[in-house]
Write a protein that holds these residues in place. Structure first.
Motif, PDB file in Angstrom:
ATOM      1  N   GLY A 128       0.818  -1.216   0.000  1.00 32.18           N
ATOM      2  CA  GLY A 128       0.000   0.000   0.000  1.00 32.18           C
ATOM      3  C   GLY A 128       0.848   1.260   0.000  1.00 32.18           C
ATOM      4  N   HIS A 129       0.678   2.079  -1.032  1.00 30.11           N
ATOM      5  CA  HIS A 129       1.419   3.346  -1.051  1.00 30.11           C
ATOM      6  C   HIS A 129       0.891   4.267   0.057  1.00 30.11           C
ATOM      7  N   ASN A 130       1.752   5.183   0.503  1.00 30.39           N
ATOM      8  CA  ASN A 130       1.414   6.112   1.590  1.00 30.39           C
ATOM      9  C   ASN A 130       0.172   6.963   1.309  1.00 30.39           C
ATOM     10  N   TYR A 131      -0.264   7.051   0.058  1.00 27.74           N
ATOM     11  CA  TYR A 131      -1.428   7.872  -0.286  1.00 27.74           C
ATOM     12  C   TYR A 131      -2.757   7.127  -0.136  1.00 27.74           C
ATOM     13  N   MET A 132      -2.738   5.860   0.224  1.00 30.22           N
ATOM     14  CA  MET A 132      -3.994   5.105   0.265  1.00 30.22           C
ATOM     15  C   MET A 132      -4.921   5.614   1.367  1.00 30.22           C
ATOM     16  N   GLY A 140       4.548   2.257   2.281  1.00 30.06           N
ATOM     17  CA  GLY A 140       5.782   3.016   2.062  1.00 30.06           C
ATOM     18  C   GLY A 140       5.726   3.893   0.839  1.00 30.06           C
ATOM     19  N   ASP A 141       6.889   4.486   0.539  1.00 34.78           N
ATOM     20  CA  ASP A 141       7.026   5.286  -0.678  1.00 34.78           C
ATOM     21  C   ASP A 141       7.425   4.349  -1.821  1.00 34.78           C
ATOM     22  N   SER A 142       7.655   4.902  -2.995  1.00 35.41           N
ATOM     23  CA  SER A 142       7.928   4.042  -4.166  1.00 35.41           C
ATOM     24  C   SER A 142       9.157   3.167  -3.948  1.00 35.41           C
ATOM     25  N   PHE A 171       2.134   2.433 -12.674  1.00 31.45           N
ATOM     26  CA  PHE A 171       3.573   2.256 -12.881  1.00 31.45           C
ATOM     27  C   PHE A 171       4.207   1.515 -11.710  1.00 31.45           C
ATOM     28  N   MET A 172       3.609   1.633 -10.523  1.00 34.44           N
ATOM     29  CA  MET A 172       4.150   0.935  -9.350  1.00 34.44           C
ATOM     30  C   MET A 172       3.886  -0.576  -9.467  1.00 34.44           C
ATOM     31  N   ALA A 173       2.650  -0.914  -9.874  1.00 38.70           N
ATOM     32  CA  ALA A 173       2.298  -2.330 -10.037  1.00 38.70           C
ATOM     33  C   ALA A 173       3.150  -2.944 -11.154  1.00 38.70           C
ATOM     34  N   THR A 223      15.939   7.823 -15.096  1.00 38.56           N
ATOM     35  CA  THR A 223      14.490   8.010 -15.240  1.00 38.56           C
ATOM     36  C   THR A 223      13.792   7.819 -13.903  1.00 38.56           C
ATOM     37  N   TYR A 224      12.919   8.757 -13.595  1.00 42.89           N
ATOM     38  CA  TYR A 224      12.089   8.664 -12.389  1.00 42.89           C
ATOM     39  C   TYR A 224      11.245   7.399 -12.488  1.00 42.89           C
ATOM     40  N   ILE A 225      11.061   6.753 -11.371  1.00 38.34           N
ATOM     41  CA  ILE A 225      10.298   5.491 -11.365  1.00 38.34           C
ATOM     42  C   ILE A 225       8.856   5.700 -11.810  1.00 38.34           C
ATOM     43  N   THR A 245      14.032   7.249  -7.522  1.00 35.06           N
ATOM     44  CA  THR A 245      12.762   7.639  -6.902  1.00 35.06           C
ATOM     45  C   THR A 245      12.972   8.998  -6.230  1.00 35.06           C
ATOM     46  N   SER A 246      11.904   9.513  -5.641  1.00 40.30           N
ATOM     47  CA  SER A 246      12.047  10.797  -4.930  1.00 40.30           C
ATOM     48  C   SER A 246      12.979  10.636  -3.732  1.00 40.30           C
ATOM     49  N   GLY A 247      13.090   9.395  -3.228  1.00 49.09           N
ATOM     50  CA  GLY A 247      13.898   9.151  -2.034  1.00 49.09           C
ATOM     51  C   GLY A 247      15.383   8.950  -2.305  1.00 49.09           C
ATOM     52  N   ALA A 307       7.351  19.609   1.868  1.00 52.68           N
ATOM     53  CA  ALA A 307       6.999  19.542   0.435  1.00 52.68           C
ATOM     54  C   ALA A 307       7.589  18.303  -0.211  1.00 52.68           C
ATOM     55  N   HIS A 308       6.865  17.786  -1.196  1.00 52.58           N
ATOM     56  CA  HIS A 308       7.390  16.673  -1.997  1.00 52.58           C
ATOM     57  C   HIS A 308       8.255  17.264  -3.118  1.00 52.58           C
ATOM     58  N   PRO A 309       9.336  16.593  -3.535  1.00 52.19           N
ATOM     59  CA  PRO A 309      10.196  17.170  -4.593  1.00 52.19           C
ATOM     60  C   PRO A 309       9.562  17.238  -5.980  1.00 52.19           C
ATOM     61  N   GLU A 310       8.322  16.773  -6.133  1.00 49.48           N
ATOM     62  CA  GLU A 310       7.605  17.005  -7.395  1.00 49.48           C
ATOM     63  C   GLU A 310       6.978  18.400  -7.413  1.00 49.48           C
ATOM     64  N   CYS A 311       7.082  19.155  -6.292  1.00 54.11           N
ATOM     65  CA  CYS A 311       6.620  20.551  -6.265  1.00 54.11           C
ATOM     66  C   CYS A 311       7.648  21.406  -7.008  1.00 54.11           C
ATOM     67  N   GLY A 343      11.102  16.117   0.832  1.00 53.31           N
ATOM     68  CA  GLY A 343      11.480  14.704   0.825  1.00 53.31           C
ATOM     69  C   GLY A 343      10.372  13.830   0.260  1.00 53.31           C
ATOM     70  N   SER A 344      10.684  12.548   0.119  1.00 55.87           N
ATOM     71  CA  SER A 344       9.713  11.578  -0.389  1.00 55.87           C
ATOM     72  C   SER A 344       8.552  11.484   0.603  1.00 55.87           C
ATOM     73  N   THR A 345       7.501  10.784   0.215  1.00 53.01           N
ATOM     74  CA  THR A 345       6.334  10.674   1.117  1.00 53.01           C
ATOM     75  C   THR A 345       6.749  10.044   2.458  1.00 53.01           C
ATOM     76  N   SER A 346       7.589   9.019   2.414  1.00 48.66           N
ATOM     77  CA  SER A 346       8.014   8.398   3.684  1.00 48.66           C
ATOM     78  C   SER A 346       8.913   9.332   4.481  1.00 48.66           C
ATOM     79  N   HIS A 349      -5.744   9.594  -9.556  1.00 54.52           N
ATOM     80  CA  HIS A 349      -5.302   8.225  -9.883  1.00 54.52           C
ATOM     81  C   HIS A 349      -5.188   7.371  -8.627  1.00 54.52           C
ATOM     82  N   MET A 350      -4.498   7.887  -7.635  1.00 56.01           N
ATOM     83  CA  MET A 350      -4.349   7.138  -6.381  1.00 56.01           C
ATOM     84  C   MET A 350      -5.720   6.897  -5.739  1.00 56.01           C
ATOM     85  N   ASN A 351      -6.611   7.873  -5.929  1.00 56.90           N
ATOM     86  CA  ASN A 351      -7.932   7.769  -5.301  1.00 56.90           C
ATOM     87  C   ASN A 351      -8.860   6.766  -5.990  1.00 56.90           C
TER      88      ASN A 351
END
Ligand code: 13P
Ligand code: SF4
Length: 347
Positions: free
Chosen positions: A51-55, A68-70, A92-94, A140-142, A157-159, A242-246, A258-261, A306-308
């Motif tokens: 389960g990703h941290n956004y669930m 966790g994070d990716s 992409f995670m699956a 390449t970003y995951i 990954t972001s981490g 903030a997440h680094p995708e900002c 940092g990453s979500t975790s 998407h996560m939702n």
């Protein structure tokens, strides 16, 4: 551990303790029945849920065997001995889990869980970049699809992005497809970001450069410096995460990136009275469930559609009916796996 609870009374009591205040009582009663059924089925089928941290909290805290994070989920996917992996995250995670585990069944509970970053670039785009910049390593970003990973030297990954770039020990990298992640990591590693101009024949300086791409996360790109200033005006003691995708302006205006975790761990380790979370809103609920005293401010008009897509109910259906199975053509999978393996070795 909640992900092994198969008794309804026990699950209901656990969810009350963990989630009351975040999930209404009548919904806890309903969700507890679904969660127990999922946990029984996992045992019968030797399945695990990642389960990703956004669930949503009623999924994240009840049935996920690993959260966790990716990067953490990728590592776990690489080391599990379960027969079935149900990925509660986006496609992409699956797909990454399937690339690592070709002989296992990998399921995703919805076919609509895409990602604006992953769909921003194609394998042909990467081949064109490699033609224009021969010999430059491709990072390449995951958050990308298997055919793009297949054209890649190493994923990140972001981490671990800064660590991967540093380990390559080269002045120039092709860093795709997230232009904001590229700018944030370039700033951290003393590099400049440029974008390819396929029509131009001029020689470009490739000294200390990230060649990037105009991909963006449709969620994180919406946060602004003005949002941060307004929250700081109302809560002068707020800590902004903030997440680094900002955008680089938003991360510069924040206190921690940092990453979500990494954000979750920051709240765990620090005791600020107020936090502003610049990422998908559901993660705030998951943090509050573990840190009852923390005041987590969120901007919930900005959500990841998407996560939702992934719900507890759809996760049950996925396990019952073995759907939706993720497949990756073998020729692509083998090449994509190299870039993931290399990342896991390097981080
Ligand atoms: P993390 O790897 O930090 O969890 O990020 C994944 C993602 O898609 C963020 O939007
Ligand atoms: Fe993709 Fe952004 Fe959603 Fe993450 S939050 S899955 S990067 S669209």
């Amino acid at each position: 551990m909640s992900a092994t609870i198969t008794d309804l009374k026990e699950m209901t009591a656990y969810m009350h303790e963990k989630l009351l205040g975040l999930v209404p009582e009548f919904e806890i009663a309903r969700k507890a029945e679904v969660a127990v059924e999922i946990n029984k089925l996992k045992k019968e089928k030797n399945a695990i849920i990642l389960g990703h941290n956004y669930m949503e909290p009623a999924l994240y805290h009840t049935v996920a065997d690993v959260t966790g994070d990716s990067l953490e989920l990728c590592r776990k996917a690489a080391s599990t001995d379960a027969d079935i992996l149900v990925f509660c995250g986006v496609e992409f995670m699956a797909e990454t889990a399937k690339i690592i585990n070709p002989s296992k069944k990998v399921l995703i509970p919805s076919t609509k869980a895409g990602c604006s970053l992953a769909s921003s670039i194609t394998a042909e785009d990467v081949r064109n970049l490699k033609k224009k910049y021969p010999g430059v390593p491709v990072v390449t970003y995951i958050n990308s699809y298997a055919d793009v990973k297949a054209e890649t030297d190493v994923c990140c990954t972001s981490g671990n992005a800064a660590k991967i770039v540093a380990a390559l020990n080269t002045d120039t990298v092709i860093f795709i497809p997230d232009e904001y992640l590229a700018q944030n990591v370039a700033r951290e590693t003393g590099k400049k970001v440029i974008f390819p101009d396929f029509k131009s024949k001029k020689d470009e300086s490739l000294d200390k450069v990230f060649v990037s791409w105009h991909g963006k996360c449709e969620v994180h790109e919406q946060f602004t410096v003005e949002d941060v200033s307004r929250i700081r005006a109302q809560f002068p003691d707020v800590v902004v995460l903030a997440h680094p995708e900002c955008s680089p302006e938003v991360t510069a205006a924040s206190d921690f990136t940092g990453s979500t975790s990494a954000m979750i761990n920051y709240v765990k380790k620090n005791k600020a009275p107020n936090y502003l979370l610049l990422t998908e809103c559901a993660m705030g609920d998951n943090i509050i469930a573990e840190n009852k005293d923390a005041n987590i401010l969120r901007l919930c008009s900005i959500r990841c559609p998407h996560m939702n897509q992934i719900t507890l109910e759809d996760t049950l259906a996925a396990l019952k009916e073995d759907k939706y199975e993720v497949q990756v053509p073998e020729e692509i999978r083998v090449r994509a796996k190299r870039s993931i393996d290399r990342m896991l070795e390097m981080s």
